[in-house]
Structures are given as C-alpha cells and as structure tokens.
Motif scaffolding. Structure first.
Motif, mmCIF file in Angstrom:
data_model
loop_
_atom_site.group_PDB
_atom_site.id
_atom_site.type_symbol
_atom_site.label_atom_id
_atom_site.label_comp_id
_atom_site.label_asym_id
_atom_site.label_seq_id
_atom_site.Cartn_x
_atom_site.Cartn_y
_atom_site.Cartn_z
ATOM 1 N N MET A 13 0.804 -1.213 0.000
ATOM 2 C CA MET A 13 0.000 0.000 0.000
ATOM 3 C C MET A 13 0.841 1.268 0.000
ATOM 4 N N ALA A 14 2.161 1.132 0.192
ATOM 5 C CA ALA A 14 3.039 2.295 0.062
ATOM 6 C C ALA A 14 2.965 2.847 -1.359
ATOM 7 N N THR A 15 2.681 1.974 -2.332
ATOM 8 C CA THR A 15 2.472 2.421 -3.706
ATOM 9 C C THR A 15 1.313 3.402 -3.759
ATOM 10 N N VAL A 16 0.245 3.064 -3.051
ATOM 11 C CA VAL A 16 -0.927 3.925 -3.007
ATOM 12 C C VAL A 16 -0.609 5.236 -2.298
ATOM 13 N N LEU A 17 0.132 5.146 -1.200
ATOM 14 C CA LEU A 17 0.507 6.342 -0.465
ATOM 15 C C LEU A 17 1.314 7.294 -1.341
ATOM 16 N N GLY A 18 2.169 6.726 -2.177
ATOM 17 C CA GLY A 18 2.962 7.554 -3.079
ATOM 18 C C GLY A 18 2.109 8.306 -4.080
ATOM 19 N N ALA A 19 0.935 7.756 -4.404
ATOM 20 C CA ALA A 19 0.058 8.395 -5.388
ATOM 21 C C ALA A 19 -0.876 9.426 -4.776
ATOM 22 N N VAL A 20 -0.927 9.523 -3.457
ATOM 23 C CA VAL A 20 -1.831 10.473 -2.790
ATOM 24 C C VAL A 20 -1.640 11.905 -3.272
ATOM 25 N N PRO A 21 -0.383 12.391 -3.460
ATOM 26 C CA PRO A 21 -0.218 13.770 -3.937
ATOM 27 C C PRO A 21 -0.914 14.058 -5.263
#
Length: 243
Positions: A13-21
C-alpha cells in the motif's frame, strides 16, 4: 502469519501512499524525485547487503546464496529488458489512454511480483526482524514508483480517481505475491535461503540499474548522493533495533 500479512500489506500500500499527492498536484519536481529515488536506492542496497545476503548464508550456505542472488538478478534483468518502463519525461506527450499505456500498467503488475515474493520470503526467514526490514525497503521503493505511475497516467488523460485506483491495483498484486512467497517458503524449508538471496539480487538490480542512474541524470547528483547515504544508514539503524 499475521505479522507477514500486515507487513506485506503496508509495503504494497506504500504504492498507493505515493500516489496520494496526485489528488492535489499533477507535476513532480525533478530535484525531489531524484532525492526520493536515491534515498530509496540506499535503503534497498543496505537491506540487501546487511540483511538479506548474510541471513541467506546463515539459513543455507554460500553457494545457495550465490545461486539465489544470480537468479534474482537474471529475473529482474529479463523483466527490465522485455517490458516497457515509465519515463515521465519522454512519455509526457502521450495524450490518450492507448495500447502503450495499457502495456505499461501490465508491466508494473509483472514488476511487482518479484518484489512481493521478496517480502514473503523474508517473513518466512528465521530472523524475526528481517521481514520488517525488507517490507520497509520495498515500501520505500513503492512510494516514488506509485507517484511516477500516477503522473504517467495523468499525462495519458486518465482521470485522477482512475489513476489512483490503477495504482492501488498494482500494489494489490504485490501483496498477493508476498502471501504466495511466504506460504511457499514456509512449507519448503530449503527454499528460504534461495528466496532471501533472490530478494537481495532483485533489489540490488533495481537499485543499480534503475534507481541510481535515474537519480543522477538531472544535475542533482550531489544532493542525491547524500540522500542515498541517508537511506543506507536508515536501514542500518532499522536492522540494529529490529534485527
């Protein structure tokens, strides 16, 4: 098992966190991208050198570690050579969701499989803290990867919400492969040593072939070098306190 699931979930889910911006911005500063990529490279080199390779030798032997390492490098080399890569600078001219865009998304799914296996193999190890170390390493690599994928999709005229969902799905694939790696290594004891070395080879290949060159191509080599060292030191401390 529960710890392995939580760790692989956080890493994926760090991949998802990276896309938050992406929910707020559409551009990515080259300087900060280079700093983040170099920091990630330092994390992966440290985890591979000080965590995965020594533990592989401890749980098997030097020959098995060498074989597993070379297999990991070879697999990532074949993936890198035969599937497309995201190049935000060169692909920014793409104005529609076409076959090339779809191919890049499929490539990310494939690319995440060995990363997930690496996390799963590490949690199956006898070293209690190794799984956490590798999950942090892979997760750190996933964050800029998720951001770069999202920028690529936005430049392909994919909506912000759809871009975010696609990035989420690529992270989910990594979690599935992590669970597969964990169960496989748990039931086949002799595979653990090979698996840990495979993870080290895969991570070293990503760091040296992709991350380090990418962080040194835009005039920010000096700050990227310091960022790399900070990432390496971070994982030394993680290994010291959780190893």
């Amino acid at each position: 098992m529960e710890t392995a699931l939580i760790g692989s979930f956080i890493s994926a889910m760090a991949t998802v966190l990276g896309a938050v911006p992406l929910l707020f911005v559409k551009t990515l500063s080259e300087k900060w991208k280079d700093i983040l990529v170099a920091f990630t490279a330092g994390i992966m080199v440290s985890a591979s050198t000080f965590g995965l390779m020594p533990q592989s030798i401890e749980e098997s032997n030097l020959i098995q570690m060498t074989i597993g390492l070379l297999i990991g490098i070879f697999v990532l080399d074949r993936i890198e050579k035969n599937i497309p890569h995201i190049d935000v600078e060169n692909d920014s001219g793409i104005k529609s969701f076409d076959a090339q865009t779809l191919l890049v998304i499929i490539a990310l799914f494939i690319h995440n499989i060995p990363e997930g296996l690496s996390t799963g193999f590490s949690y199956a190890s006898q070293s209690e803290g190794l799984g956490t170390m590798v999950a942090i390493s892979i997760g750190a690599q996933n964050m800029p990867e998720g951001l770069i994928l999202g920028v690529f999709l936005l430049n392909s005229n994919v909506s912000r919400i759809k871009s975010f969902l696609i990035v989420t799905l690529t992270g989910f694939m990594e979690m599935v492969s992590a669970v597969i790696g964990y169960f496989t290594a748990s039931y086949i004891d002799w595979l653990v040593g090979y698996g840990l070395a495979f993870a080290a080879g895969a991570m070293l290949f990503i760091a040296y072939k992709e991350l380090i060159p990418e962080s040194h191509g835009h005039g920010y080599e000096r700050v990227s070098t310091y960022s790399f060292i900070l990432g390496l030191l971070l994982m030394v401390y993680v290994g010291y306190f959780w190893g």
